[in-house]
Design a protein around this motif. Structure first.
Motif, PDB file in Angstrom:
ATOM      1  N   ASP A 212     -14.974   4.129  13.974  1.00  0.00           N
ATOM      2  CA  ASP A 212     -15.362   2.810  13.473  1.00  0.00           C
ATOM      3  C   ASP A 212     -13.981   1.944  13.492  1.00  0.00           C
ATOM      4  O   ASP A 212     -13.075   2.448  12.907  1.00  0.00           O
ATOM      5  N   VAL A 217      -7.876  -1.037  11.235  1.00  0.00           N
ATOM      6  CA  VAL A 217      -8.051   0.435  10.859  1.00  0.00           C
ATOM      7  C   VAL A 217      -8.876   1.294  12.027  1.00  0.00           C
ATOM      8  O   VAL A 217      -9.851   0.630  12.216  1.00  0.00           O
ATOM      9  N   GLU A 219     -10.875   4.306  12.061  1.00  0.00           N
ATOM     10  CA  GLU A 219     -11.410   5.458  11.438  1.00  0.00           C
ATOM     11  C   GLU A 219     -12.234   6.613  12.335  1.00  0.00           C
ATOM     12  O   GLU A 219     -13.204   5.789  12.717  1.00  0.00           O
ATOM     13  N   VAL A 221     -14.860   8.858  12.580  1.00  0.00           N
ATOM     14  CA  VAL A 221     -16.147   9.015  12.030  1.00  0.00           C
ATOM     15  C   VAL A 221     -16.511  10.562  11.980  1.00  0.00           C
ATOM     16  O   VAL A 221     -16.849  11.413  11.051  1.00  0.00           O
ATOM     17  N   TYR A 393      -3.573   1.226  11.674  1.00  0.00           N
ATOM     18  CA  TYR A 393      -3.869   2.532  10.604  1.00  0.00           C
ATOM     19  C   TYR A 393      -4.728   3.447  11.343  1.00  0.00           C
ATOM     20  O   TYR A 393      -6.033   3.016  11.397  1.00  0.00           O
ATOM     21  N   LEU A 394      -4.211   4.867  11.471  1.00  0.00           N
ATOM     22  CA  LEU A 394      -5.140   5.621  12.125  1.00  0.00           C
ATOM     23  C   LEU A 394      -5.928   6.462  10.912  1.00  0.00           C
ATOM     24  O   LEU A 394      -4.891   7.356  10.182  1.00  0.00           O
ATOM     25  N   LEU A 395      -6.955   6.700  10.777  1.00  0.00           N
ATOM     26  CA  LEU A 395      -7.799   7.654   9.832  1.00  0.00           C
ATOM     27  C   LEU A 395      -8.462   8.735  10.551  1.00  0.00           C
ATOM     28  O   LEU A 395      -9.423   8.531  10.873  1.00  0.00           O
ATOM     29  N   THR A 419     -13.662  15.814   7.719  1.00  0.00           N
ATOM     30  CA  THR A 419     -13.178  15.221   6.541  1.00  0.00           C
ATOM     31  C   THR A 419     -11.913  14.594   6.649  1.00  0.00           C
ATOM     32  O   THR A 419     -11.235  15.056   7.632  1.00  0.00           O
ATOM     33  N   PRO A 420     -11.677  13.360   6.286  1.00  0.00           N
ATOM     34  CA  PRO A 420     -10.356  12.611   6.670  1.00  0.00           C
ATOM     35  C   PRO A 420      -9.286  13.432   6.211  1.00  0.00           C
ATOM     36  O   PRO A 420      -9.273  14.107   5.336  1.00  0.00           O
ATOM     37  N   PRO A 422      -4.679  12.846   5.543  1.00  0.00           N
ATOM     38  CA  PRO A 422      -4.480  14.333   5.095  1.00  0.00           C
ATOM     39  C   PRO A 422      -5.325  14.356   4.005  1.00  0.00           C
ATOM     40  O   PRO A 422      -6.106  13.135   3.343  1.00  0.00           O
TER      41      PRO A 422
ATOM     42  N   TYR B  46     -12.253   1.698   0.952  1.00  0.00           N
ATOM     43  CA  TYR B  46     -11.478   2.804   1.623  1.00  0.00           C
ATOM     44  C   TYR B  46     -10.470   2.257   2.513  1.00  0.00           C
ATOM     45  O   TYR B  46      -9.356   2.848   2.474  1.00  0.00           O
ATOM     46  N   HIS B  54      -1.276   3.923   3.517  1.00  0.00           N
ATOM     47  CA  HIS B  54      -1.176   4.922   4.603  1.00  0.00           C
ATOM     48  C   HIS B  54       0.020   5.517   4.684  1.00  0.00           C
ATOM     49  O   HIS B  54       1.295   4.921   4.650  1.00  0.00           O
ATOM     50  N   LYS B  75      -4.464  11.188   0.021  1.00  0.00           N
ATOM     51  CA  LYS B  75      -5.258  12.044  -0.036  1.00  0.00           C
ATOM     52  C   LYS B  75      -6.653  11.983  -0.907  1.00  0.00           C
ATOM     53  O   LYS B  75      -7.620  12.512  -0.889  1.00  0.00           O
ATOM     54  N   VAL B  82     -14.897  10.647   0.759  1.00  0.00           N
ATOM     55  CA  VAL B  82     -15.955  12.002   1.406  1.00  0.00           C
ATOM     56  C   VAL B  82     -16.933  12.064   0.290  1.00  0.00           C
ATOM     57  O   VAL B  82     -18.047  12.355   0.763  1.00  0.00           O
ATOM     58  N   ARG B  85     -19.369   8.885  -0.019  1.00  0.00           N
ATOM     59  CA  ARG B  85     -20.200   8.604   1.123  1.00  0.00           C
ATOM     60  C   ARG B  85     -21.357   9.501   1.249  1.00  0.00           C
ATOM     61  O   ARG B  85     -22.248   9.159   2.074  1.00  0.00           O
TER      62      ARG B  85
END
Lengths: 530, 179
Positions: A212, A217, A219, A221, A393-395, A419-420, A422, B46, B54, B75, B82, B85
């Motif tokens: 996304d 950003v 993200e 998914v 920004y990388l998620l 799960t994202p 860190p 988020y 970040h 974190k 998580v 959602r």
């Protein structure tokens, strides 16, 4: 002006591929692939150890696969971070002419004459060559790098790749996922939201990531993959088809002869690439076989696109099973994807392009060269990390479920896949017997409840906490997955708050000592420029 | 201590403070969203928070405490997102933090996972026999045979005398029959 030039140090992005590697940097604000002195932009991930002590790397080394098969290592990425007993290693041992042997702790080593090399060391030689290319081009020392890995790589494989960087004398700023890097190259996020699917078919691995992208950003998914599926498997199909045809013509099985097999493999790759442009290709291999009377045979045949498509249909179908899985995890359907990006050389195949179009009901994007898109994204990320003016920004997410061994060969989930990162998760353990001095836990990655069907990451032993009657000591263990997708485990005594010391055993990786040793050996190598 | 020249000192101090009291915040407070915020809003929050905290943006920061604080916040923001959602986990979590157990339930932990699994199992019966009969009964209801459904549910009661949900379901169906 001078001051602004020194603000950001040079850092390179390296796509360390199964078949080919590529290096890029940001030049005048633009991600740029760096060619070597001969103008080659991608370099075969092949290392050849010559009799005179020289080491060849890249496209030159690739030419040695046939003439110097025992001492020429290719596709070593398939071995990195794997256990000797794994399916992939077993398969490689039956196919490659070089000698794969078992190292300590079930690890993999490659025997070249009397020397044993870890797959990390072989990767380090390739990384060092990429660094050399960058340094020749810029005239500067370049030590900082972002290295990409397949999204579906597990912790062992990521750690091993990072160690390869260290052995090559690099400061690895970050390990990032190939499809995510590719998304960065496309420079999305100019103020509109997009849902993007990355279809990444490399030489040895296949990944799908769904992102996304909103403004700045990125993200991720969901991600799914198959680390046993790549362009090489397409070559293998042609190779076996060639061997079958030869057997029918001459009643000789070329598969028994590793030299002939290499020639077939080379011809197969060439034919595959040819079929991207032509409907039919001619295959001609001179002197492929010498019979007992010393009479040499050539081999000629033709292969049509239709025949090839039929040969690989099941492989193509397998990629869409992975796409289904990624979409399901993201709770999306194929038609909710706004655009599809193709990554990796094998996505040039017409059968892949048309199948992707059919599956997503959309024309896939190929604006950036699929062989270079990953390295360029890695360069963008390397630059962004050192630049204080962060612009994207990388998620990203963890591709596999992290699990803890329980009784009876079962496991339970600690951190779910997708799960994202860190992220961390804390669990408490109590001692099971009086005066217990150590607590041991085993962790795995994978999607099965049964321990044996997952990949073992390691056994962790905690000590240095209070010694007391059973059940009286509680140890809090924190499992962290960091921004490289690498798992870190730490523990502390809840009551006293003291950090327990942790030792890892049973891991497949190299110890600090082994890395240092390999580093020394790597520095001493005579890498030859033809 | 090395200060980060690219960051306002007040913001840096505030960030370190937030990182130090994360364990006192519930996930809604972490994300800065109301308990009834729609899913899209949680996603927007988020993204906003990840932009601010970040870890990559502080990769070269000379202040190790700030780097650590940002990482801890990032974190926890990811953890909050998580859990929230996922509609089922969110429903359970929102109930838990409104309960007297709140302090113990600020993070969705192993106990939460276990409880949710038990709740889910008990949705249709607490015993294997009960579950099977209940399932069959619901099948009968769909086919329009309420009488058969009631027979099965009453048999299920033999296995699960104290199942309030089961009792309630029988009550519902009996009321339907009377009409």
């Amino acid at each position: 002006m001078l001051a602004s030039l020194s603000v950001t140090e040079l850092a390179m992005g390296i796509d360390l591929g199964t078949s080919y590697s590529c290096v890029a940097i940001i030049e005048d604000g633009v991600p740029t692939v760096i060619p070597n002195e001969w103008g080659e932009r991608t370099h075969a991930s092949v290392v050849s150890f010559m009799d005179d002590g020289r080491v060849l790397v890249g496209n030159d080394a690739k030419k040695q696969i046939i003439t110097n098969p025992d001492n020429t290592v290719y596709s070593s990425k398939r071995l990195i971070g794997r256990f000797f007993f794994s399916e992939e290693v077993r398969k490689a041992r039956t196919v490659v002419p070089y000698n794969i042997v078992e190292g300590p702790n079930n690890s993999v080593r490659i025997r070249i004459r009397d020397t044993l090399y870890s797959p990390q060391e072989v990767a380090a030689i390739i990384l060092k060559e990429m660094r050399q290319i960058a340094e020749n081009h810029t005239g500067q020392t370049v030590t900082k790098a972002v290295i990409t890995v397949p999204a579906y790589f597990n912790d062992n494989q990521r750690q091993a790749t990072k160690d390869a960087g260290k052995i090559a004398g690099l400061e690895v700023l970050r390990i990032i996922n190939e499809p995510t890097a590719a998304a960065l190259s496309y420079g999305f996020g100019q103020g509109y939201n997009q849902r993007v699917a990355l279809y990444d078919l490399g030489g040895g691995t296949f990944d799908v990531s769904i992102l996304d992208i909103g403004d700045d950003v990125f993200e991720v998914v969901s991600t799914a993959g198959d680390t046993y599926l790549g362009g090489d498997d397409f070559d293998d199909r042609i190779m076996h088809w060639l061997a079958d045809s030869f057997q029918q013509q001459q009643n000789v099985d070329l598969r028994q002869d590793k030299y002939a097999l290499q020639k077939l493999k080379e011809a197969a790759e060439k034919a595959k690439i040819g079929l991207s442009e032509h409907e039919v290709v001619q295959i001609h291999i001179p002197l492929i076989y010498t019979d007992e009377n010393g009479y040499s045979l050539d081999f000629s045949t033709t292969l049509s696109r239709a025949e090839f498509n039929q040969m690989v249909m099941d492989l193509v179908q397998r990629t869409f099973k992975v796409c289904d899985e990624a979409l399901q995890s993201a709770r999306l359907t194929a038609n909710e994807i706004d655009c599809v990006i193709l990554v990796g050389g094998p996505t040039r195949l017409p059968i892949i392009r048309s199948s992707v179009r059919h599956y997503f009901q959309k024309q896939p994007l190929t604006d950036v060269d699929p062989d270079e898109v990953v390295a360029m994204g890695a360069a963008i990320q390397a630059h962004a990390l050192l630049d204080t003016q962060q612009s994207t920004y990388l998620l990203d997410v963890t591709p596999l479920t992290l699990r803890l061994a329980t009784v009876g060969g079962y496991t339970e989930k600690i951190i779910d896949k997708n799960t994202p990162i860190p992220i961390d998760r804390t669990r408490c353990f109590t001692t099971a017997s009086d005066n217990q001095e150590k607590v041991k836990i085993k962790i795995f990655q994978g999607e099965s409840n049964l321990a044996k069907d997952n990949t073992l990451l390691g056994e962790f032993e905690f000590s240095g906490f209070k010694v007391a009657a059973r059940g009286e000591v509680t140890i809090e263990v924190t499992f962290e997955i960091d921004t490289d997708g690498i798992v870190n485990v730490s523990a502390r005594d809840v009551e006293t708050g003291t950090q327990a010391s942790t030792t890892i055993s049973l891991g497949s990786g190299l110890s600090d000592h082994e890395v240092a040793q390999a580093q020394q050996r790597n520095e001493g190598l005579m890498v030859s420029n033809r | 201590m090395a200060e980060d020249p690219n960051v306002h000192p007040v913001w840096a101090a505030e960030t370190k403070h937030i990182a130090s009291c994360l364990d006192q915040l519930d996930y809604y407070q972490v994300l800065g969203a109301a308990t009834d915020a729609p899913a899209e809003e949680l996603k927007i929050r988020y993204h906003q928070l990840q932009r601010n905290y970040h870890p990559d943006a502080f990769f070269t920061s000379p202040d190790p405490e700030l780097r650590d604080a940002v990482r801890r916040i990032a974190k926890r923001v990811a953890e909050a997102y998580v859990i929230l959602r996922d509609p089922e986990k969110r429903a359970k979590y929102t109930r838990d933090i409104a309960s007297p157990e709140r302090v113990k339930k600020l993070r969705y932990n192993d106990e939460s996972v276990r409880e949710q699994r038990i709740e889910k199992e008990q949705e249709l019966g607490k015993t294997p026999q009960g579950r099977q009969l209940w399932k069959k009964a619901e099948e009968s209801v769909r086919k329009g045979d309420v009488a058969a459904a009631l027979r099965d549910l009453k048999t299920a009661m033999l296995f699960e005398k104290d199942n309030e949900r089961l009792k309630a379901r029988i009550g519902e169906l009996e009321a339907q029959v009377k009409k």
